[in-house]
Design a protein around this motif. Structure first.
Motif, mmCIF file in Angstrom:
data_model
loop_
_atom_site.group_PDB
_atom_site.id
_atom_site.type_symbol
_atom_site.label_atom_id
_atom_site.label_comp_id
_atom_site.label_asym_id
_atom_site.label_seq_id
_atom_site.Cartn_x
_atom_site.Cartn_y
_atom_site.Cartn_z
ATOM 1 N N PRO A 221 0.826 -1.216 0.000
ATOM 2 C CA PRO A 221 0.000 0.000 0.000
ATOM 3 C C PRO A 221 0.857 1.262 0.000
ATOM 4 C CG PRO A 221 -0.812 -1.577 1.618
ATOM 5 C CD PRO A 221 0.511 -2.087 1.153
ATOM 6 N N GLU A 222 0.273 2.326 -0.539
ATOM 7 C CA GLU A 222 0.916 3.648 -0.573
ATOM 8 C C GLU A 222 0.318 4.504 0.533
ATOM 9 O OE1 GLU A 222 1.095 6.077 -4.379
ATOM 10 O OE2 GLU A 222 -0.398 7.174 -3.227
ATOM 11 N N LYS A 223 1.189 5.156 1.320
ATOM 12 C CA LYS A 223 0.746 6.051 2.390
ATOM 13 C C LYS A 223 1.398 7.415 2.209
ATOM 14 C CE LYS A 223 2.194 2.850 5.206
ATOM 15 N NZ LYS A 223 2.606 2.122 6.433
ATOM 16 N N SER A 224 0.706 8.461 2.636
ATOM 17 C CA SER A 224 1.293 9.797 2.526
ATOM 18 C C SER A 224 0.777 10.701 3.634
ATOM 19 C CB SER A 224 1.001 10.427 1.161
ATOM 20 O OG SER A 224 -0.310 10.949 1.104
ATOM 21 N N LYS A 225 1.549 11.780 3.898
ATOM 22 C CA LYS A 225 1.175 12.841 4.830
ATOM 23 C C LYS A 225 1.338 14.164 4.101
ATOM 24 C CE LYS A 225 2.840 10.194 8.815
ATOM 25 N NZ LYS A 225 3.813 10.166 9.952
ATOM 26 N N THR A 226 0.345 15.044 4.238
ATOM 27 C CA THR A 226 0.346 16.305 3.503
ATOM 28 C C THR A 226 0.116 17.473 4.452
ATOM 29 O OG1 THR A 226 -0.589 15.178 1.568
ATOM 30 C CG2 THR A 226 -0.672 17.572 1.581
ATOM 31 N N PHE A 227 0.911 18.524 4.241
ATOM 32 C CA PHE A 227 0.744 19.779 4.986
ATOM 33 C C PHE A 227 0.539 20.895 3.969
ATOM 34 C CE2 PHE A 227 2.444 23.720 6.770
ATOM 35 C CZ PHE A 227 1.729 23.797 7.956
ATOM 36 N N GLU A 228 -0.503 21.715 4.147
ATOM 37 C CA GLU A 228 -0.826 22.783 3.193
ATOM 38 C C GLU A 228 -1.154 24.068 3.945
ATOM 39 O OE1 GLU A 228 -4.129 23.837 -0.287
ATOM 40 O OE2 GLU A 228 -3.885 21.768 0.405
ATOM 41 N N LEU A 229 -0.675 25.171 3.410
ATOM 42 C CA LEU A 229 -0.927 26.499 3.959
ATOM 43 C C LEU A 229 -1.437 27.369 2.825
ATOM 44 C CD1 LEU A 229 -0.589 28.331 6.489
ATOM 45 C CD2 LEU A 229 1.674 28.942 5.600
ATOM 46 N N GLY A 230 -2.569 28.056 3.039
ATOM 47 C CA GLY A 230 -3.171 28.813 1.946
ATOM 48 C C GLY A 230 -3.733 30.144 2.375
ATOM 49 N N LEU A 231 -3.956 30.992 1.362
ATOM 50 C CA LEU A 231 -4.500 32.338 1.562
ATOM 51 C C LEU A 231 -5.487 32.619 0.442
ATOM 52 C CD1 LEU A 231 -4.002 34.944 3.382
ATOM 53 C CD2 LEU A 231 -2.565 35.744 1.494
ATOM 54 N N LYS A 232 -6.667 33.144 0.795
ATOM 55 C CA LYS A 232 -7.684 33.509 -0.195
ATOM 56 C C LYS A 232 -8.085 34.957 0.054
ATOM 57 C CE LYS A 232 -9.592 28.822 -0.507
ATOM 58 N NZ LYS A 232 -9.341 28.573 -1.922
ATOM 59 N N ALA A 233 -8.061 35.751 -1.009
ATOM 60 C CA ALA A 233 -8.341 37.179 -0.864
ATOM 61 C C ALA A 233 -9.272 37.657 -1.971
ATOM 62 C CB ALA A 233 -7.040 37.987 -0.900
ATOM 63 N N THR A 234 -10.161 38.596 -1.595
ATOM 64 C CA THR A 234 -11.009 39.300 -2.547
ATOM 65 C C THR A 234 -10.557 40.762 -2.571
ATOM 66 O OG1 THR A 234 -12.854 37.841 -2.052
ATOM 67 C CG2 THR A 234 -13.373 39.893 -3.170
ATOM 68 N N LEU A 235 -10.364 41.316 -3.772
ATOM 69 C CA LEU A 235 -9.767 42.640 -3.916
ATOM 70 C C LEU A 235 -10.695 43.590 -4.659
ATOM 71 C CD1 LEU A 235 -6.260 41.340 -5.094
ATOM 72 C CD2 LEU A 235 -6.955 41.864 -2.750
ATOM 73 N N PHE A 236 -10.506 44.873 -4.431
ATOM 74 C CA PHE A 236 -11.169 45.942 -5.196
ATOM 75 C C PHE A 236 -12.686 45.767 -5.228
ATOM 76 C CE2 PHE A 236 -6.946 45.229 -7.129
ATOM 77 C CZ PHE A 236 -6.339 46.423 -6.762
ATOM 78 N N ASP A 237 -13.253 45.654 -4.037
ATOM 79 C CA ASP A 237 -14.710 45.549 -3.894
ATOM 80 C C ASP A 237 -15.296 44.379 -4.670
ATOM 81 O OD1 ASP A 237 -14.809 47.788 -2.238
ATOM 82 O OD2 ASP A 237 -14.881 49.145 -3.977
#
Length: 388
Positions: A221-237
């Motif tokens: 079997p294949e196993k994995s560990k994932t770490f993610e960091l994200g940013l979401k922005a709305t601009l100019f009204d």
């Protein structure tokens, strides 16, 4: 292939701050893979055995047979899952979930001669032995029947895996226009059963077939560990949008599809030969990546959007099948012989590597813009450009 799922989820928040979903899943898969390895030609297939074989002569089917690899699978999965989301105030969310999997696998691979044939043997003075008949094609020879059927014991793999995978995410909205999140999770994928590798005879451990090749037929079997960091922005009204995420994924036993590799093919009844196969193997690996996408409405009828992605995935100095003609653990271009494989005590070379796990480019970029204009009360026209 059958799947069934039962899922229950909350309709309203519990205590004003919790949502949940729980459920159960069941699947059953059964099937057979057939790989025709082509004909094996015996003595007399290409003309009188007292002369040199004529490779351009039509083969006498009586003195040839076919080798078939039959692979069977019977896999069932029962899993239970759940996820809960907590709303910590008006701007913060914390969610966590898990899945408990019970997977039973029963896979097998076997070499079969189909149909049977005849072996050509010299006729002694006393005549053909019991069970033999005078050859229909060559005087002074006898036909020895060869029965069709299994050529070697079935190579089997039976396992019961009970992995638990989970995921947790924390997000916070600093303002109505800016949100950040962090995510950590694990994954698990069952190893496949590969059809097409000729691994008959007895291996160095006394079992059917070579143990290294068995591990390349029935993968772990294949196993994995994932770490993610994200940013979401709305601009100019609200006219613009910008998202960015960076991640790292560490694999334990990545199911990796490699290049064509020499190996010692042994069907269990004729002399081993050197063949080539694109092996799939398990290898530890790491992927680092970045994803960016944005859009902007320049005017009500003119918009611009684009995206950028980068992913660098490499095997982390692990062993994979390789072309290693002198069996020193370093890939080379030396063409090995059956004798060199046998002297090395293996049927396939294995080398440590840090090669890329993907044939795709590390990065990609795209940009698109479109301007639309009304042509009439019933139709709009547009002009669009795309760059990749």
């Amino acid at each position: 292939y059958w799947t069934h799922e039962l899922r229950v989820r909350s309709d309203e928040r519990i205590a004003g701050m919790f949502d949940y979903v729980v459920g159960a899943f069941y699947s059953s898969e059964k099937g057979t893979n057939i790989s025709d390895r082509g004909p094996s030609f015996g003595r007399g297939a290409f003309g009188d055995p007292r002369g040199a074989p004529n490779a351009f002569a039509p083969a006498v089917e009586r003195y040839s047979s076919r080798t078939i690899i039959e692979g069977a699978r019977d896999n069932t999965e029962t899993s239970f899952f759940g996820n809960i989301t907590a709303y910590l105030g008006q701007r913060t969310e914390l969610s966590a979930g898990g899945r408990y999997i019970i997977l039973k696998t029963d896979n097998s691979s076997q070499f079969v001669r189909a149909p049977g044939g005849f072996s050509l043997v010299s006729q002694p003075i006393a005549g053909c032995a019991n069970g033999q008949t005078p050859s229909l094609y060559y005087s002074g020879f006898c036909d020895q029947p060869i029965a069709g059927g299994p050529l070697s014991p079935a190579t089997t793999s039976q396992a019961k895996n009970k992995p638990f995978i989970y995921n947790a995410q924390l997000s916070h909205r600093f303002t109505d226009e800016l949100m950040a999140y962090v995510n950590y999770g694990t994954s698990w994928r069952n190893g496949p059963a590969i059809t097409g590798v000729t691994n008959g005879g007895i291996g160095s451990d006394g079992g059917p077939g070579d143990p290294t090749l068995r591990g390349l037929i029935f993968l772990s079997p294949e196993k994995s560990k994932t770490f993610e960091l994200g940013l979401k922005a709305t601009l100019f009204d609200g006219r613009g949008r910008f998202n960015v995420a960076a991640y790292r994924q560490d694999f334990d036993g990545l199911i990796y599809y490699g290049n064509a590799t020499n190996y010692l093919s042994d069907n269990g009844f004729t002399a081993p030969t050197v063949a080539r196969y694109n092996f799939t193997s398990n290898a530890d690996a790491r992927v680092d990546g970045l994803d960016v996408d944005l859009s902007f409405k320049i005017t009500p009828r003119w918009n611009l959007s684009g995206g950028f992605s980068y992913a660098d995935g490499r095997i982390t100095n692990d062993l994979i099948p390789c072309n290693d003609g002198d069996f020193d653990g370093v890939a080379d271009t030396i063409q090995p012989s059956p004798a060199s494989f046998q002297a090395a005590g293996t049927r396939v070379g294995m080398c440590k590597t840090d090669r890329s796990v993907s044939r795709s480019p590390k990065w990609s970029l795209n940009a698109q813009t479109e301007y639309s204009l009304p042509m009439s009360d019933m139709a709009d026209g547009f002009i669009r450009g795309l760059l990749t």
